[in-house]
Design an enzyme around this catalytic site. Sequence first.
Site, short mmCIF file in Angstrom:
data_model
loop_
_atom_site.label_atom_id
_atom_site.label_comp_id
_atom_site.label_asym_id
_atom_site.label_seq_id
_atom_site.Cartn_x
_atom_site.Cartn_y
_atom_site.Cartn_z
N CYS A 110 0.89 -1.17 0.00
CA CYS A 110 0.00 0.00 0.00
C CYS A 110 0.92 1.21 0.00
O CYS A 110 1.45 1.58 1.04
CB CYS A 110 -0.91 0.00 1.24
N CYS A 113 -0.65 4.32 2.12
CA CYS A 113 -0.84 4.26 3.59
C CYS A 113 -0.51 2.85 4.07
O CYS A 113 0.64 2.43 3.95
CB CYS A 113 -2.24 4.73 3.99
N SER A 114 -1.49 2.13 4.60
CA SER A 114 -1.19 0.79 5.12
C SER A 114 -2.45 -0.08 5.11
O SER A 114 -2.71 -0.80 6.07
CB SER A 114 -0.65 0.89 6.54
N CYS A 115 -3.23 0.00 4.03
CA CYS A 115 -4.48 -0.77 3.93
C CYS A 115 -4.19 -2.27 4.11
O CYS A 115 -3.28 -2.81 3.47
CB CYS A 115 -5.12 -0.52 2.57
#
Lengths: 205, 244
Positions: A110, A113-115
Amino acid sequence: MTDRFKYREDREAYSAARVRALEALLIQKGILTDKSVDTVLGYFETKMGPFNGAKIVARAWVDPEFKARLVADTPAAVAELDLPAGMAGAEGEHMRAVANDPGVHNLIICTLCSCYPWPVLGLPPYWYKDPTFRSRAAREPRAVLAEFGVDVPESQQIKVWDSSAQIRWFVVPERPAGTESLSESELEALVTPESMMGVALAKAA
Amino acid sequence: MKLQHHLGGLEGLGPVWTETRVFVEPWETRIFGIHTAMMALSSQLPLPATPSAFDTIWTWADLRKGAEGINPFDYFKYRYYEKWLGGISGYFIEKGYITAEELDALTEVYYADPDKALPGGGAAAIDERIIQYLVEGDSPKRDVPVGDVLSVGDKVFIKNVPTIEHTRLPGFLRNKVGTVETVYEGAYTYLCDTGPDGIGTPMPVYCVAFDPQELWPGNAEANFILYADLYSAYVLPADVAEAA
Protein backbone atom coordinates in the site's frame (compact mmCIF):
# COMPACT_ATOMS: atom_id res chain seq x y z
CA MET A 1 18.13 24.65 12.35
CA THR A 2 15.58 22.91 14.52
CA ASP A 3 16.06 19.59 16.25
CA ARG A 4 14.26 17.84 13.39
CA PHE A 5 16.95 15.19 13.15
CA LYS A 6 17.04 14.41 16.85
CA TYR A 7 14.63 12.47 19.01
CA ARG A 8 13.75 13.28 22.61
CA GLU A 9 15.94 11.22 24.90
CA ASP A 10 12.81 10.05 26.70
CA ARG A 11 11.03 9.36 23.41
CA GLU A 12 9.05 6.27 24.47
CA ALA A 13 8.38 7.32 28.08
CA TYR A 14 7.03 10.63 26.82
CA SER A 15 4.74 9.03 24.23
CA ALA A 16 3.54 6.51 26.83
CA ALA A 17 2.61 9.32 29.21
CA ARG A 18 0.99 11.36 26.46
CA VAL A 19 -1.21 8.55 25.15
CA ARG A 20 -2.25 7.73 28.72
CA ALA A 21 -3.12 11.39 29.30
CA LEU A 22 -5.13 11.43 26.07
CA GLU A 23 -7.06 8.28 27.00
CA ALA A 24 -7.72 9.67 30.50
CA LEU A 25 -9.11 12.92 29.08
CA LEU A 26 -11.32 11.08 26.59
CA ILE A 27 -12.78 8.98 29.43
CA GLN A 28 -13.22 12.03 31.67
CA LYS A 29 -15.06 13.91 28.94
CA GLY A 30 -17.40 11.06 28.13
CA ILE A 31 -16.01 10.38 24.66
CA LEU A 32 -14.78 6.87 25.44
CA THR A 33 -15.37 4.53 28.37
CA ASP A 34 -12.70 3.04 30.58
CA LYS A 35 -13.18 -0.19 28.59
CA SER A 36 -13.24 1.16 25.01
CA VAL A 37 -9.56 0.69 24.17
CA ASP A 38 -9.44 -2.76 25.77
CA THR A 39 -12.63 -3.67 23.90
CA VAL A 40 -10.90 -2.91 20.59
CA LEU A 41 -7.68 -4.70 21.54
CA GLY A 42 -9.55 -7.75 22.83
CA TYR A 43 -11.46 -7.99 19.59
CA PHE A 44 -8.19 -8.22 17.64
CA GLU A 45 -6.92 -10.94 19.97
CA THR A 46 -9.92 -13.20 19.56
CA LYS A 47 -12.07 -12.32 16.54
CA MET A 48 -10.05 -10.54 13.84
CA GLY A 49 -6.55 -11.84 13.27
CA PRO A 50 -4.16 -13.95 11.22
CA PHE A 51 -5.62 -17.08 12.84
CA ASN A 52 -8.59 -16.60 10.46
CA GLY A 53 -6.38 -16.23 7.41
CA ALA A 54 -4.47 -19.36 8.40
CA LYS A 55 -7.73 -21.35 8.41
CA ILE A 56 -8.64 -20.00 4.98
CA VAL A 57 -5.24 -20.87 3.51
CA ALA A 58 -5.17 -24.35 5.08
CA ARG A 59 -8.58 -25.08 3.60
CA ALA A 60 -7.39 -23.85 0.21
CA TRP A 61 -4.41 -26.24 0.47
CA VAL A 62 -6.54 -29.29 1.17
CA ASP A 63 -9.45 -28.40 -1.12
CA PRO A 64 -8.48 -27.16 -4.61
CA GLU A 65 -12.10 -26.39 -5.47
CA PHE A 66 -12.34 -24.12 -2.42
CA LYS A 67 -9.11 -22.44 -3.52
CA ALA A 68 -10.58 -21.77 -6.96
CA ARG A 69 -13.71 -20.29 -5.38
CA LEU A 70 -11.59 -18.23 -2.98
CA VAL A 71 -9.71 -16.56 -5.82
CA ALA A 72 -12.83 -16.09 -7.97
CA ASP A 73 -15.11 -14.67 -5.23
CA THR A 74 -13.19 -14.13 -2.01
CA PRO A 75 -16.02 -12.91 0.27
CA ALA A 76 -18.33 -15.79 -0.72
CA ALA A 77 -15.63 -18.41 -0.16
CA VAL A 78 -14.59 -16.92 3.19
CA ALA A 79 -18.26 -16.99 4.25
CA GLU A 80 -18.34 -20.77 3.68
CA LEU A 81 -15.99 -21.33 6.62
CA ASP A 82 -16.89 -21.42 10.29
CA LEU A 83 -15.10 -18.18 11.23
CA PRO A 84 -16.15 -15.49 13.73
CA ALA A 85 -18.85 -12.99 12.69
CA GLY A 86 -17.42 -9.93 10.98
CA MET A 87 -15.37 -11.43 8.15
CA ALA A 88 -16.90 -8.73 5.93
CA GLY A 89 -16.63 -6.17 8.75
CA ALA A 90 -14.21 -3.29 9.26
CA GLU A 91 -11.45 -3.36 6.62
CA GLY A 92 -12.82 -6.61 5.21
CA GLU A 93 -15.82 -5.22 3.37
CA HIS A 94 -14.23 -5.95 -0.01
CA MET A 95 -11.42 -8.50 0.02
CA ARG A 96 -9.60 -10.25 -2.79
CA ALA A 97 -7.23 -13.21 -2.54
CA VAL A 98 -4.47 -13.97 -5.05
CA ALA A 99 -2.77 -17.37 -5.14
CA ASN A 100 0.90 -18.11 -5.64
CA ASP A 101 1.93 -20.89 -8.00
CA PRO A 102 5.26 -22.02 -9.48
CA GLY A 103 5.01 -19.32 -12.15
CA VAL A 104 3.77 -16.38 -10.07
CA HIS A 105 4.66 -14.87 -6.71
CA ASN A 106 2.27 -12.23 -5.34
CA LEU A 107 3.18 -9.33 -3.06
CA ILE A 108 0.71 -6.95 -1.39
CA ILE A 109 1.66 -3.33 -0.76
CA CYS A 110 0.00 0.00 0.00
CA THR A 111 2.14 2.86 -1.26
CA LEU A 112 -0.23 5.55 0.06
CA CYS A 113 -0.84 4.26 3.59
CA SER A 114 -1.19 0.79 5.12
CA CYS A 115 -4.48 -0.77 3.93
CA TYR A 116 -4.70 -4.31 5.33
CA PRO A 117 -7.45 -6.98 5.50
CA TRP A 118 -8.23 -6.79 9.23
CA PRO A 119 -10.76 -9.63 9.58
CA VAL A 120 -8.49 -12.29 8.10
CA LEU A 121 -5.02 -10.94 8.93
CA GLY A 122 -5.55 -8.65 11.93
CA LEU A 123 -3.31 -5.61 12.12
CA PRO A 124 -0.40 -4.83 9.80
CA PRO A 125 3.11 -5.63 11.05
CA TYR A 126 5.66 -2.84 11.13
CA TRP A 127 7.44 -3.86 7.92
CA TYR A 128 4.24 -3.28 5.96
CA LYS A 129 3.74 0.21 7.41
CA ASP A 130 7.31 1.35 6.88
CA PRO A 131 7.76 4.02 4.18
CA THR A 132 10.95 2.38 2.91
CA PHE A 133 9.15 -0.89 2.15
CA ARG A 134 6.23 0.94 0.58
CA SER A 135 8.54 2.95 -1.67
CA ARG A 136 10.92 0.21 -2.74
CA ALA A 137 8.51 -2.70 -3.21
CA ALA A 138 6.83 -0.84 -6.08
CA ARG A 139 9.98 -0.67 -8.21
CA GLU A 140 12.29 -3.44 -6.97
CA PRO A 141 10.20 -6.17 -5.32
CA ARG A 142 12.80 -8.89 -5.93
CA ALA A 143 15.48 -6.94 -4.07
CA VAL A 144 13.04 -6.23 -1.23
CA LEU A 145 12.00 -9.88 -0.99
CA ALA A 146 15.66 -10.91 -0.86
CA GLU A 147 16.06 -8.70 2.21
CA PHE A 148 13.22 -10.70 3.79
CA GLY A 149 15.15 -13.88 2.92
CA VAL A 150 12.91 -14.86 0.00
CA ASP A 151 14.71 -15.47 -3.28
CA VAL A 152 12.26 -15.34 -6.15
CA PRO A 153 13.95 -16.62 -9.31
CA GLU A 154 14.01 -14.33 -12.34
CA SER A 155 11.89 -16.89 -14.16
CA GLN A 156 9.04 -16.55 -11.65
CA GLN A 157 6.87 -13.53 -12.35
CA ILE A 158 6.14 -11.19 -9.44
CA LYS A 159 2.75 -9.51 -9.22
CA VAL A 160 2.68 -6.48 -6.91
CA TRP A 161 -0.78 -5.33 -5.81
CA ASP A 162 -1.07 -1.74 -4.56
CA SER A 163 -4.10 -1.35 -2.25
CA SER A 164 -5.13 2.13 -3.34
CA ALA A 165 -8.96 1.89 -3.29
CA GLN A 166 -11.56 -0.33 -1.57
CA ILE A 167 -10.02 -3.78 -2.02
CA ARG A 168 -8.06 -5.36 0.82
CA TRP A 169 -5.74 -8.00 -0.64
CA PHE A 170 -4.14 -11.14 0.72
CA VAL A 171 -2.03 -13.96 -0.70
CA VAL A 172 -2.63 -17.70 -0.68
CA PRO A 173 0.94 -19.01 -0.40
CA GLU A 174 1.94 -22.32 -1.94
CA ARG A 175 1.57 -25.41 0.22
CA PRO A 176 5.04 -26.49 1.38
CA ALA A 177 6.42 -29.77 0.06
CA GLY A 178 6.46 -32.68 2.49
CA THR A 179 3.20 -31.75 4.23
CA GLU A 180 0.99 -34.39 2.60
CA SER A 181 0.40 -36.22 5.89
CA LEU A 182 -0.52 -33.12 7.91
CA SER A 183 -4.08 -32.42 9.04
CA GLU A 184 -5.81 -29.15 8.19
CA SER A 185 -5.19 -27.81 11.70
CA GLU A 186 -1.52 -28.79 11.55
CA LEU A 187 -1.28 -26.95 8.22
CA GLU A 188 -2.75 -23.79 9.79
CA ALA A 189 0.28 -23.57 12.05
CA LEU A 190 2.54 -23.17 8.99
CA VAL A 191 0.76 -20.04 7.74
CA THR A 192 2.24 -16.71 8.88
CA PRO A 193 0.97 -13.17 8.26
CA GLU A 194 4.11 -12.57 6.19
CA SER A 195 3.31 -15.54 3.94
CA MET A 196 -0.22 -14.15 3.44
CA MET A 197 1.17 -10.81 2.23
CA GLY A 198 3.94 -12.26 0.09
CA VAL A 199 7.15 -11.43 1.96
CA ALA A 200 7.60 -15.01 3.17
CA LEU A 201 6.91 -18.52 1.92
CA ALA A 202 4.98 -21.03 4.01
CA LYS A 203 7.46 -23.60 5.28
CA ALA A 204 7.13 -27.11 6.67
CA ALA A 205 7.86 -27.09 10.40
CA MET B 1 2.88 18.21 -4.13
CA LYS B 2 3.31 16.06 -1.07
CA LEU B 3 6.13 13.52 -0.96
CA GLN B 4 3.77 11.20 0.92
CA HIS B 5 1.65 10.90 -2.27
CA HIS B 6 4.70 9.93 -4.33
CA LEU B 7 6.42 7.26 -2.25
CA GLY B 8 6.24 4.45 -4.81
CA GLY B 9 9.61 4.10 -6.56
CA LEU B 10 11.52 6.55 -4.36
CA GLU B 11 15.23 5.71 -4.39
CA GLY B 12 18.11 5.87 -1.97
CA LEU B 13 16.26 4.69 1.12
CA GLY B 14 18.45 1.81 2.26
CA PRO B 15 17.32 -1.59 3.53
CA VAL B 16 13.73 -2.35 4.49
CA TRP B 17 12.78 -2.80 8.15
CA THR B 18 11.72 -6.46 8.48
CA GLU B 19 10.12 -6.04 11.92
CA THR B 20 7.13 -8.42 12.10
CA ARG B 21 5.57 -7.09 15.31
CA VAL B 22 2.42 -4.97 15.00
CA PHE B 23 3.35 -2.88 18.04
CA VAL B 24 6.92 -2.36 19.21
CA GLU B 25 6.07 -0.41 22.37
CA PRO B 26 3.16 -1.18 24.71
CA TRP B 27 1.87 2.41 24.52
CA GLU B 28 1.23 2.01 20.77
CA THR B 29 -1.67 -0.35 21.47
CA ARG B 30 -3.55 2.47 23.24
CA ILE B 31 -3.47 4.93 20.33
CA PHE B 32 -4.58 2.19 17.97
CA GLY B 33 -7.52 1.47 20.27
CA ILE B 34 -8.44 5.15 20.52
CA HIS B 35 -8.36 5.55 16.73
CA THR B 36 -10.55 2.51 16.11
CA ALA B 37 -13.04 3.59 18.77
CA MET B 38 -13.23 7.03 17.12
CA MET B 39 -13.92 5.46 13.73
CA ALA B 40 -16.71 3.39 15.31
CA LEU B 41 -18.27 6.46 17.00
CA SER B 42 -17.87 8.74 13.96
CA SER B 43 -21.05 10.70 13.37
CA GLN B 44 -21.68 9.79 9.73
CA LEU B 45 -22.09 6.05 10.38
CA PRO B 46 -25.63 4.61 10.37
CA LEU B 47 -25.15 3.02 13.80
CA PRO B 48 -27.19 3.47 17.01
CA ALA B 49 -26.70 6.76 18.87
CA THR B 50 -24.74 6.47 22.12
CA PRO B 51 -24.15 8.78 25.11
CA SER B 52 -20.60 9.44 23.83
CA ALA B 53 -19.69 13.12 23.62
CA PHE B 54 -17.98 12.41 20.29
CA ASP B 55 -20.15 14.08 17.65
CA THR B 56 -17.84 14.72 14.69
CA ILE B 57 -16.48 12.67 11.80
CA TRP B 58 -13.28 10.64 12.12
CA THR B 59 -12.38 8.23 9.32
CA TRP B 60 -9.26 6.79 7.73
CA ALA B 61 -9.28 9.85 5.48
CA ASP B 62 -8.79 12.12 8.50
CA LEU B 63 -5.92 10.00 9.78
CA ARG B 64 -4.34 9.89 6.32
CA LYS B 65 -4.69 13.65 5.79
CA GLY B 66 -2.81 14.16 9.03
CA ALA B 67 0.04 11.86 8.00
CA GLU B 68 0.16 13.35 4.50
CA GLY B 69 0.22 16.88 5.88
CA ILE B 70 3.28 16.59 8.09
CA ASN B 71 6.79 17.55 7.08
CA PRO B 72 8.17 14.71 4.92
CA PHE B 73 11.32 14.53 7.07
CA ASP B 74 9.11 13.89 10.08
CA TYR B 75 7.11 11.36 8.08
CA PHE B 76 10.26 9.26 7.73
CA LYS B 77 11.61 10.15 11.18
CA TYR B 78 8.72 9.01 13.33
CA ARG B 79 7.30 5.52 13.68
CA TYR B 80 3.79 4.79 12.47
CA TYR B 81 2.02 5.10 15.81
CA GLU B 82 4.00 8.20 16.80
CA LYS B 83 2.41 9.88 13.79
CA TRP B 84 -1.00 8.58 14.88
CA LEU B 85 -0.52 9.97 18.38
CA GLY B 86 0.38 13.39 17.00
CA GLY B 87 -2.47 13.47 14.46
CA ILE B 88 -5.18 12.20 16.81
CA SER B 89 -4.16 14.45 19.69
CA GLY B 90 -4.18 17.38 17.28
CA TYR B 91 -7.67 16.49 16.07
CA PHE B 92 -9.16 16.45 19.58
CA ILE B 93 -7.53 19.81 20.31
CA GLU B 94 -8.58 21.36 16.98
CA LYS B 95 -12.19 20.22 17.45
CA GLY B 96 -12.29 21.61 20.98
CA TYR B 97 -12.82 18.34 22.82
CA ILE B 98 -9.66 18.95 24.86
CA THR B 99 -7.11 21.74 25.14
CA ALA B 100 -3.41 21.52 24.44
CA GLU B 101 -2.78 22.84 27.93
CA GLU B 102 -4.73 20.11 29.71
CA LEU B 103 -3.15 17.41 27.56
CA ASP B 104 0.34 18.76 28.31
CA ALA B 105 -0.43 19.04 32.03
CA LEU B 106 -1.85 15.53 32.31
CA THR B 107 1.06 14.16 30.26
CA GLU B 108 3.37 15.50 32.98
CA VAL B 109 1.28 13.75 35.62
CA TYR B 110 1.48 10.36 33.90
CA TYR B 111 5.13 10.94 33.06
CA ALA B 112 5.88 11.39 36.76
CA ASP B 113 3.66 8.46 37.76
CA PRO B 114 3.25 5.99 34.87
CA ASP B 115 1.24 3.62 37.08
CA LYS B 116 -1.37 6.18 38.06
CA ALA B 117 -4.77 4.66 37.27
CA LEU B 118 -6.98 5.90 34.45
CA PRO B 119 -10.37 7.37 35.35
CA GLY B 120 -13.30 4.93 35.36
CA GLY B 121 -16.78 4.95 33.93
CA GLY B 122 -18.68 5.32 30.69
CA ALA B 123 -21.84 3.93 29.14
CA ALA B 124 -21.84 0.33 27.90
CA ALA B 125 -23.66 1.44 24.73
CA ILE B 126 -20.46 3.16 23.57
CA ASP B 127 -18.50 -0.08 23.61
CA GLU B 128 -21.39 -2.01 22.09
CA ARG B 129 -21.30 0.34 19.12
CA ILE B 130 -17.54 -0.19 18.79
CA ILE B 131 -18.09 -3.93 18.46
CA GLN B 132 -20.97 -3.39 16.05
CA TYR B 133 -18.75 -1.27 13.81
CA LEU B 134 -16.00 -3.89 13.77
CA VAL B 135 -18.48 -6.65 12.88
CA GLU B 136 -20.46 -4.70 10.26
CA GLY B 137 -17.76 -2.47 8.79
CA ASP B 138 -18.50 0.50 6.56
CA SER B 139 -18.70 -0.57 2.95
CA PRO B 140 -18.08 2.21 0.40
CA LYS B 141 -20.18 0.34 -2.20
CA ARG B 142 -23.27 2.24 -3.32
CA ASP B 143 -26.24 1.00 -5.29
CA VAL B 144 -26.34 3.65 -8.00
CA PRO B 145 -26.23 3.46 -11.80
CA VAL B 146 -22.69 3.81 -13.09
CA GLY B 147 -23.27 4.54 -16.77
CA ASP B 148 -20.54 3.58 -19.23
CA VAL B 149 -17.76 1.59 -17.69
CA LEU B 150 -14.48 0.46 -19.15
CA SER B 151 -13.84 -3.18 -20.01
CA VAL B 152 -11.14 -5.63 -19.08
CA GLY B 153 -8.22 -5.17 -21.49
CA ASP B 154 -8.94 -1.48 -22.18
CA LYS B 155 -5.90 0.77 -22.28
CA VAL B 156 -6.22 3.68 -19.88
CA PHE B 157 -4.33 6.92 -19.39
CA ILE B 158 -3.88 7.98 -15.77
CA LYS B 159 -4.69 11.62 -15.22
CA ASN B 160 -2.55 14.01 -13.25
CA VAL B 161 -5.43 15.41 -11.21
CA PRO B 162 -4.95 18.58 -9.15
CA THR B 163 -4.57 17.01 -5.73
CA ILE B 164 -4.40 19.36 -2.78
CA GLU B 165 -4.80 17.84 0.65
CA HIS B 166 -5.52 14.18 -0.03
CA THR B 167 -5.64 11.64 -2.83
CA ARG B 168 -5.92 7.93 -3.55
CA LEU B 169 -3.93 8.24 -6.77
CA PRO B 170 -0.29 7.24 -6.22
CA GLY B 171 2.05 9.82 -7.70
CA PHE B 172 4.14 7.35 -9.70
CA LEU B 173 1.13 6.37 -11.82
CA ARG B 174 0.27 9.88 -12.99
CA ASN B 175 0.53 10.47 -16.76
CA LYS B 176 1.20 6.76 -17.30
CA VAL B 177 -0.70 4.20 -19.36
CA GLY B 178 -2.07 0.94 -17.98
CA THR B 179 -4.48 -1.86 -18.87
CA VAL B 180 -7.72 -2.64 -17.05
CA GLU B 181 -7.34 -6.02 -15.26
CA THR B 182 -10.63 -6.03 -13.32
CA VAL B 183 -13.79 -3.94 -13.41
CA TYR B 184 -15.15 -4.06 -9.86
CA GLU B 185 -18.89 -4.53 -9.75
CA GLY B 186 -20.91 -1.45 -8.83
CA ALA B 187 -19.86 1.96 -7.58
CA TYR B 188 -17.73 3.07 -4.64
CA THR B 189 -17.58 6.25 -2.63
CA TYR B 190 -14.57 7.48 -0.75
CA LEU B 191 -14.49 8.51 2.91
CA CYS B 192 -14.46 12.20 2.04
CA ASP B 193 -14.69 14.49 -0.97
CA THR B 194 -11.16 15.22 -2.19
CA GLY B 195 -12.25 18.32 -4.14
CA PRO B 196 -10.48 18.89 -7.47
CA ASP B 197 -8.63 15.59 -6.91
CA GLY B 198 -11.95 14.08 -7.89
CA ILE B 199 -13.20 11.28 -5.61
CA GLY B 200 -15.97 11.07 -3.02
CA THR B 201 -19.11 10.49 -5.10
CA PRO B 202 -19.97 6.89 -6.06
CA MET B 203 -18.04 5.79 -9.17
CA PRO B 204 -16.59 2.64 -10.71
CA VAL B 205 -13.23 1.36 -9.57
CA TYR B 206 -10.77 -0.54 -11.76
CA CYS B 207 -7.78 -2.69 -11.06
CA VAL B 208 -5.22 -1.46 -13.58
CA ALA B 209 -2.04 -3.30 -14.61
CA PHE B 210 1.17 -1.37 -15.29
CA ASP B 211 4.46 -2.43 -16.88
CA PRO B 212 7.16 -1.25 -14.45
CA GLN B 213 9.49 -0.71 -17.41
CA GLU B 214 7.09 2.01 -18.57
CA LEU B 215 6.76 3.49 -15.08
CA TRP B 216 10.55 3.63 -14.57
CA PRO B 217 12.24 3.07 -17.95
CA GLY B 218 15.51 1.21 -17.57
CA ASN B 219 15.23 1.46 -13.80
CA ALA B 220 12.83 -1.26 -12.67
CA GLU B 221 13.29 -4.97 -12.10
CA ALA B 222 12.38 -7.46 -14.84
CA ASN B 223 9.45 -9.87 -15.01
CA PHE B 224 6.97 -8.21 -12.72
CA ILE B 225 3.66 -6.42 -13.06
CA LEU B 226 2.33 -3.69 -10.80
CA TYR B 227 -1.42 -3.47 -10.22
CA ALA B 228 -3.28 -0.60 -8.57
CA ASP B 229 -6.96 -0.15 -7.72
CA LEU B 230 -8.01 3.20 -9.18
CA TYR B 231 -11.22 5.22 -8.99
CA SER B 232 -12.63 6.07 -12.40
CA ALA B 233 -12.07 9.81 -11.82
CA TYR B 234 -8.37 9.08 -12.16
CA VAL B 235 -8.48 7.26 -15.51
CA LEU B 236 -9.33 8.11 -19.12
CA PRO B 237 -9.67 5.67 -22.02
CA ALA B 238 -6.29 5.94 -23.74
CA ASP B 239 -7.83 6.76 -27.14
CA VAL B 240 -9.82 9.64 -25.62
CA ALA B 241 -6.67 10.94 -23.94
CA GLU B 242 -4.75 10.77 -27.23
CA ALA B 243 -7.47 12.67 -29.12
CA ALA B 244 -7.57 15.43 -26.50
